[in-house]
Design a protein around this motif. Structure first.
Motif, PDB file in Angstrom:
ATOM      1  N   ARG A   1      28.838  50.084  56.620  1.00  0.00           N
ATOM      2  CA  ARG A   1      27.689  49.557  55.795  1.00  0.00           C
ATOM      3  C   ARG A   1      28.383  49.308  54.239  1.00  0.00           C
ATOM      4  NH1 ARG A   1      23.228  54.276  54.207  1.00  0.00           N
ATOM      5  NH2 ARG A   1      22.342  53.232  56.092  1.00  0.00           N
ATOM      6  N   PRO A   2      27.883  48.072  53.925  1.00  0.00           N
ATOM      7  CA  PRO A   2      28.392  47.542  52.372  1.00  0.00           C
ATOM      8  C   PRO A   2      27.476  48.248  51.346  1.00  0.00           C
ATOM      9  CG  PRO A   2      27.193  45.913  53.492  1.00  0.00           C
ATOM     10  CD  PRO A   2      27.080  47.023  54.386  1.00  0.00           C
ATOM     11  N   LEU A   3      28.230  48.773  50.306  1.00  0.00           N
ATOM     12  CA  LEU A   3      27.578  49.272  48.909  1.00  0.00           C
ATOM     13  C   LEU A   3      28.143  48.821  47.917  1.00  0.00           C
ATOM     14  CD1 LEU A   3      27.740  53.178  50.250  1.00  0.00           C
ATOM     15  CD2 LEU A   3      25.713  51.392  50.543  1.00  0.00           C
ATOM     16  N   VAL A   4      27.105  48.388  47.109  1.00  0.00           N
ATOM     17  CA  VAL A   4      27.460  47.889  45.843  1.00  0.00           C
ATOM     18  C   VAL A   4      27.581  49.003  44.708  1.00  0.00           C
ATOM     19  CG1 VAL A   4      26.815  46.195  43.883  1.00  0.00           C
ATOM     20  CG2 VAL A   4      26.178  45.717  46.234  1.00  0.00           C
ATOM     21  N   ALA A   5      28.718  48.950  44.037  1.00  0.00           N
ATOM     22  CA  ALA A   5      29.026  50.277  43.282  1.00  0.00           C
ATOM     23  C   ALA A   5      29.615  49.474  41.808  1.00  0.00           C
ATOM     24  CB  ALA A   5      30.356  51.177  43.880  1.00  0.00           C
ATOM     25  N   GLU A   6      29.660  50.427  40.713  1.00  0.00           N
ATOM     26  CA  GLU A   6      30.119  50.053  39.387  1.00  0.00           C
ATOM     27  C   GLU A   6      31.183  50.787  39.075  1.00  0.00           C
ATOM     28  OE1 GLU A   6      28.271  50.024  34.962  1.00  0.00           O
ATOM     29  OE2 GLU A   6      26.912  49.893  36.442  1.00  0.00           O
ATOM     30  N   VAL A   7      32.111  50.045  38.675  1.00  0.00           N
ATOM     31  CA  VAL A   7      33.161  50.794  37.776  1.00  0.00           C
ATOM     32  C   VAL A   7      33.177  50.493  36.564  1.00  0.00           C
ATOM     33  CG1 VAL A   7      35.825  50.796  37.864  1.00  0.00           C
ATOM     34  CG2 VAL A   7      34.819  50.017  39.926  1.00  0.00           C
ATOM     35  N   GLN A   8      33.360  51.634  35.754  1.00  0.00           N
ATOM     36  CA  GLN A   8      33.426  51.676  34.052  1.00  0.00           C
ATOM     37  C   GLN A   8      34.706  52.155  33.629  1.00  0.00           C
ATOM     38  OE1 GLN A   8      29.946  54.117  33.071  1.00  0.00           O
ATOM     39  NE2 GLN A   8      28.675  52.768  33.552  1.00  0.00           N
ATOM     40  N   ALA A   9      35.068  51.577  32.584  1.00  0.00           N
ATOM     41  CA  ALA A   9      36.621  51.886  31.845  1.00  0.00           C
ATOM     42  C   ALA A   9      36.156  51.980  30.385  1.00  0.00           C
ATOM     43  CB  ALA A   9      37.552  50.721  32.294  1.00  0.00           C
ATOM     44  N   LEU A  10      36.897  52.731  29.599  1.00  0.00           N
ATOM     45  CA  LEU A  10      36.505  53.045  28.208  1.00  0.00           C
ATOM     46  C   LEU A  10      38.356  53.186  27.761  1.00  0.00           C
ATOM     47  CD1 LEU A  10      35.068  53.209  25.653  1.00  0.00           C
ATOM     48  CD2 LEU A  10      34.975  55.477  26.207  1.00  0.00           C
ATOM     49  N   THR A  11      38.629  52.149  26.880  1.00  0.00           N
ATOM     50  CA  THR A  11      39.857  52.385  26.039  1.00  0.00           C
ATOM     51  C   THR A  11      39.717  52.782  24.695  1.00  0.00           C
ATOM     52  OG1 THR A  11      40.010  50.215  25.605  1.00  0.00           O
ATOM     53  CG2 THR A  11      41.064  50.867  27.630  1.00  0.00           C
ATOM     54  N   VAL A  12      40.197  53.860  24.009  1.00  0.00           N
ATOM     55  CA  VAL A  12      40.305  54.207  22.584  1.00  0.00           C
ATOM     56  C   VAL A  12      41.647  54.353  22.094  1.00  0.00           C
ATOM     57  CG1 VAL A  12      38.040  55.227  22.716  1.00  0.00           C
ATOM     58  CG2 VAL A  12      39.772  56.617  22.964  1.00  0.00           C
TER      59      VAL A  12
END
Length: 475
Positions: free
Chosen positions: A308-319
């Motif tokens: 099953r294909p699933l669309v997912a979101e990757v989040q990144a934050l640099t400080v």
């Protein structure tokens, strides 16, 4: 003069058994050669005498395989479509299913719903609880709406009492929650021990085959996430399912580990809420955040959970960091893969601002991305966060990134692109030779991380302020 033999008789010689898989031997070993576990071979008694079995009467005559009636092994739906997908169509009469998962993940809630929906006038269901009282299970049934006049409930921890309920109710489906809480008085040992689990499972398997009754056993898991108890239990049952999910998220996944009646690469998706648990035919919405404008540090990918294909979101934050050693925090991603993407971006992508910043990376909705196909999305999210420039809208990225910066091919690219196109995404970054492209989607094939980074808008990276340089005229 004859010498007396000092050899120990075979009947007095000690025997050793593995506490994990039940393998026996007459010699102690530090590692079991059957299950490869260390320190599990223990002495348990005298060596069994070697016996031979004479031929006896056969119960059923052997038939040519073409004359065997296969209609008795036809699967019957449980009423829960997502579970039927993993089982291969439903529960087969006489099949024994082992469902394992961490405490509190929702195993009892799911099986109580299955027991109620599978119950009918011609197919009774018996739910045996060994961890809760009958009144507690009734309260849960009221909350999730799992009430049926053909669903029978009993609280038992004695194996003989469980078998007695089978004679009285004559169910078509038995749910035992859980197998580690039931014990036989004829076997020494505490409930949940190797001998007790083997005896309880063996008795219920025999009863299931004789009656044509489907049985679902709930199993505990260890700290490492493996199924608790002897590995022999997994070999005895017909189907082994794993119930996974973060207790702080709504998503629950049922994976098939072993299935004698279907494929083992199917995954069932469920959503756990206050009213119970429901199947998700289209779970991609849980893993996405809809925004009016793009945000730096976010990238979408398409992962394969089974088939099953699933669309997912990757989040990144640099400080900017305030400590000598910058933080590296991940949630839903493998720390090793994120660290590898940071190294590739710094060395191959020429992004030097990542090494001196705190970096946080996560997924949306509690999904875990472990396959290499998410590498390209992780790298683009990190690069977008470092440069403070958002990626174009409606863009998905799929591909494995190597240490040399190359973007490698992954399996199921066409299925991933078709799922992205179905959800309205119009642009995709994929490795070379993507195959057939869905209508209405623009696909850019990239060979290395340098080509992939060109999708970022040309903006100056947000770095520490530097002193302005003097113009040549002033010099």
């Amino acid at each position: 003069m004859a010498t007396r033999s000092t050899r120990t008789p075979a009947k007095d010689r000690p025997s050793y058994r593995c506490s994990e898989c039940g393998w026996t031997t007459v010699k102690w070993l530090g590692r079991c050669p059957e299950c490869q576990a260390w320190g599990t071979v223990e002495e348990f008694g005298a060596a069994p005498a070697v016996r031979t079995t004479a031929a006896g009467r056969v119960t059923t005559a052997a038939l040519p395989i073409g004359q065997v009636d296969g209609r008795q092994a036809t699967a019957r739906g449980t009423g829960v479509d997502e579970l039927d997908r993993v089982l291969g169509g439903g529960l087969v009469p006489g099949a024994v299913v082992l469902l394992a998962g961490e405490p509190g993940v929702g195993k009892s809630t799911l099986l109580l719903d299955v027991a109620a929906k599978a119950a009918s006038e011609t197919h009774r269901t018996l739910y045996i609880t060994g961890e809760e009282s009958a009144s507690q299970v009734r309260l849960r049934a009221d909350r999730i709406g799992a009430l049926s006049e053909h669903l029978f409930l009993a609280a038992e921890t004695d194996l003989s009492a469980v078998l007695g309920h089978l004679d009285t109710v004559k169910p078509s489906l038995l749910v035992l929650d859980s197998v580690q809480t039931v014990a036989s008085p004829e076997i020494d040992g505490a409930p949940g021990g190797m001998a007790q689990v083997r005896e309880v499972a063996g008795a219920l398997i025999r009863a299931s085959k004789e009656r044509g009754m489907a049985t679902v056993l709930v199993g505990h898991v260890t700290k490492d996430g493996g199924i608790a108890g002897p590995r022999l239990l997994e070999h005895l049952v017909d189907v082994v399912l794993s119930f996974e999910g973060d207790r702080h998220a709504r998503l629950r996944l049922v994976r098939g580990i072993k299935n004698r009646y279907g494929a083992t690469d199917e995954v069932g998706c469920f959503e756990l809420h206050d009213e119970g648990i429901t199947g998700l035919a289209d779970p991609s919405g849980l893993f996405l955040t809809r925004r009016a404008e793009p945000v730096p540090g976010t990238c979408l990918t398409v992962t394969l959970e089974g088939r099953r294909p699933l669309v997912a979101e990757v989040q990144a934050l640099t400080v900017d960091t305030q400590i000598p050693s910058p933080r590296r925090t991940t949630s839903g991603l493998e720390t090793s893969r994120v660290s590898m993407m940071l190294a590739v971006l710094e060395q191959r992508g020429r992004i030097s601002a990542l090494g001196k910043r705190d970096i946080y990376s996560a997924t949306v909705g509690g999904v875990r991305l472990t396959e290499p196909a998410a590498d390209l999305a992780i790298a683009l999210a990190l690069a977008s966060a470092a440069s403070d420039t958002p990626l174009p809208q409606n863009l998905v990225a799929v591909g494995e990134v190597g240490l040399a910066g190359e973007v490698r091919r992954v399996t199921g690219v066409q299925r991933r692109l078709s799922e992205a196109a179905r959800l309205g995404f119009t642009h995709a970054l994929v490795p070379g030779d993507a195959g057939k492209i869905p209508p209405g989607m623009r696909v850019l094939e990239v060979a290395d991380i340098g080509e992939a980074l060109r999708v970022l808008p040309k903006r100056p990276r947000r770095e520490a302020p530097q002193a302005p340089r003097e113009s040549p005229e002033r010099r």
